[in-house]
Design a protein around this motif. Structure first.
Motif, PDB file in Angstrom:
ATOM      1  N   ARG A 102       3.966   4.451  -0.131  1.00 23.63           N
ATOM      2  CA  ARG A 102       2.899   4.727  -1.084  1.00 23.63           C
ATOM      3  C   ARG A 102       1.524   4.823  -0.448  1.00 23.63           C
ATOM      4  NH1 ARG A 102       5.716   0.492  -3.151  1.00 23.63           N
ATOM      5  NH2 ARG A 102       3.945  -0.942  -2.956  1.00 23.63           N
ATOM      6  N   THR A 103       1.250   4.007   0.569  1.00 22.19           N
ATOM      7  CA  THR A 103      -0.081   3.955   1.166  1.00 22.19           C
ATOM      8  C   THR A 103      -0.007   4.272   2.660  1.00 22.19           C
ATOM      9  OG1 THR A 103       0.219   1.565   1.464  1.00 22.19           O
ATOM     10  CG2 THR A 103      -0.998   2.302  -0.498  1.00 22.19           C
ATOM     11  N   LEU A 240      -0.911  -4.292   2.215  1.00 24.46           N
ATOM     12  CA  LEU A 240      -0.416  -3.101   1.534  1.00 24.46           C
ATOM     13  C   LEU A 240       1.091  -2.982   1.734  1.00 24.46           C
ATOM     14  CD1 LEU A 240      -3.222  -0.553   2.476  1.00 24.46           C
ATOM     15  CD2 LEU A 240      -2.887  -1.719   0.292  1.00 24.46           C
ATOM     16  N   ASP A 284      -7.225   2.770  -1.514  1.00 16.09           N
ATOM     17  CA  ASP A 284      -6.289   2.773  -0.390  1.00 16.09           C
ATOM     18  C   ASP A 284      -5.705   4.174  -0.279  1.00 16.09           C
ATOM     19  OD1 ASP A 284      -6.566  -0.034   0.146  1.00 16.09           O
ATOM     20  OD2 ASP A 284      -5.396  -0.404  -1.654  1.00 16.09           O
ATOM     21  N   PRO A 286      -3.558   7.241  -0.051  1.00 17.30           N
ATOM     22  CA  PRO A 286      -2.132   7.424  -0.336  1.00 17.30           C
ATOM     23  C   PRO A 286      -1.400   8.094   0.823  1.00 17.30           C
ATOM     24  CG  PRO A 286      -3.425   9.062  -1.504  1.00 17.30           C
ATOM     25  CD  PRO A 286      -4.405   8.123  -0.872  1.00 17.30           C
TER      26      PRO A 286
END
Length: 355
Positions: A102-103, A240, A284, A286
């Motif tokens: 996701r990040t 994260l 953050d 992506p």
């Protein structure tokens, strides 16, 4: 079938009322039997899912780590007669083996910043792994021109000693552990092995372990486990996706224990760091695709100012401060930014590529 392992399975898999935790020695034996395939596949799978449901105790995690120490790879200490161990304390960046989805991760840039500042960094992991099958560190490094997967353990040790960077690659350096990876897909859940990997240090000398986590109970288990293992210096990060990467979209929740130099009694300290106070707040970044990630990481390393650069500076600055390169977080952030702008990080990457 192993009758000895069957007894371990009965203890952890008997349910809420009759199930029992294993002691540290028993868990070491059970983990060793799984690593050496002395238990049958059915027993291993059943144990993993039962242990997942029960949740491992810190004593059990300590026993699992004992088995990893006994059977797994261990890089020799970098200490020499003229440089004591605390001056070569290796920072171990431990991130979930099943990667990111996701990040955008900046862990490799953090490692390069620390190595450029004289802080040795060791990482460990494998290929794409269940259950997430996210982007692993090995593929990110390959995209940057460094292929850790081809190195022998001796070559990894040489890289660590020469460049300040090393990577223990599970399939090559610890095949017994890699052989347990398919069970993660078959049971459909992360087994407790995924937790032990976050507090594993495949290094014989003094370390500064950095363990990412998502849920607060994990951090509590890690703290007690590391206390049982007599670890004197570590950092926990609510990072994260459970990684070592500090977020920019929220307050960074961090726990620290001990100092790099070891010159004072270790104490637990809770930190709440606000990136907006340092001009680094925001979203953050992506993870859009692996190709875009590598493109952005290269841009950051080349000193270009993009959104991911702020994430790299925030993380690099914190770890320079935590590793006692800089006396304050503000100075750490300034140094990380300087390292990127003045191509210090780019030069370190070239050194690693050509070593």
């Amino acid at each position: 079938m192993s009758n000895e392992f069957r007894e371990f399975l009965k203890k952890v898999g008997s349910g809420t009322h009759t199930g029992r935790d294993l002691n540290r020695q028993g868990m070491q034996v059970a983990m060793g039997m799984m690593l050496q395939q002395e238990a049958t596949p059915a027993q291993i799978g059943a144990f993993m899912i039962a242990h997942r449901i029960k949740r491992p105790t810190p004593e059990e995690l300590a026993g699992m780590l004992d088995a990893y120490d006994e059977l797994g790879p261990v890089l020799p200490s970098l200490a020499t007669a003229t440089q004591p161990e605390w001056q070569n304390r290796v920072t171990v960046l431990s991130c979930p083996y099943d990667g990111r989805s996701r990040t955008a991760p900046v862990t490799p840039i953090t490692a390069l910043i620390l190595a450029a500042a004289g802080v040795p960094v060791l990482m460990h992991g494998g290929d794409r792994m269940p259950t997430k099958y996210g982007t692993p560190l090995t593929e990110i490094w390959q995209g940057l021109g460094v292929d850790w997967t081809r190195l022998s353990l001796d070559e990894t040790q040489k890289m660590l000693a020469t460049t300040g960077l090393g990577f223990v690659y599970l399939p090559k350096h610890f095949p017994q552990a890699a052989d347990l990876v398919p069970y993660r897909d078959q049971i459909g859940k992360r087994p407790p092995i995924a937790s032990l990997e976050l507090v594993w240090s495949p290094y014989a000398g003094k370390t500064h372990l950095v363990a990412g986590f998502v849920h607060p109970p994990s951090e509590d288990r890690f703290r007690i486990t590391l206390e049982l293992r007599d670890r004197s210096c570590y950092t926990t990060v609510k990072g994260l996706e459970g990684s070592c990467d500090l977020p920019r979209s929220r307050t960074a929740i961090i726990g620290t224990f001990g100092s790099i130099a070891g010159d004072k009694p270790p104490e637990w300290e809770r930190l709440h760091l606000h990136p907006e106070e340092y001009g680094l707040g925001g979203h953050d970044v992506p993870l859009e695709s692996d190709e875009k990630l590598i493109e952005d990481l290269r841009a950051v390393i080349e000193g270009k100012s993009i959104e991911l650069t702020k994430s790299a500076i925030w993380n690099g600055g914190f770890y320079l401060w935590r590793c006692e390169v800089c006396p304050t977080l503000k100075l750490g952030i300034e140094k990380a930014e300087m390292f990127l702008k003045e191509n210090v990080v780019a030069q370190k990457l070239k050194e690693v590529i050509h070593c």
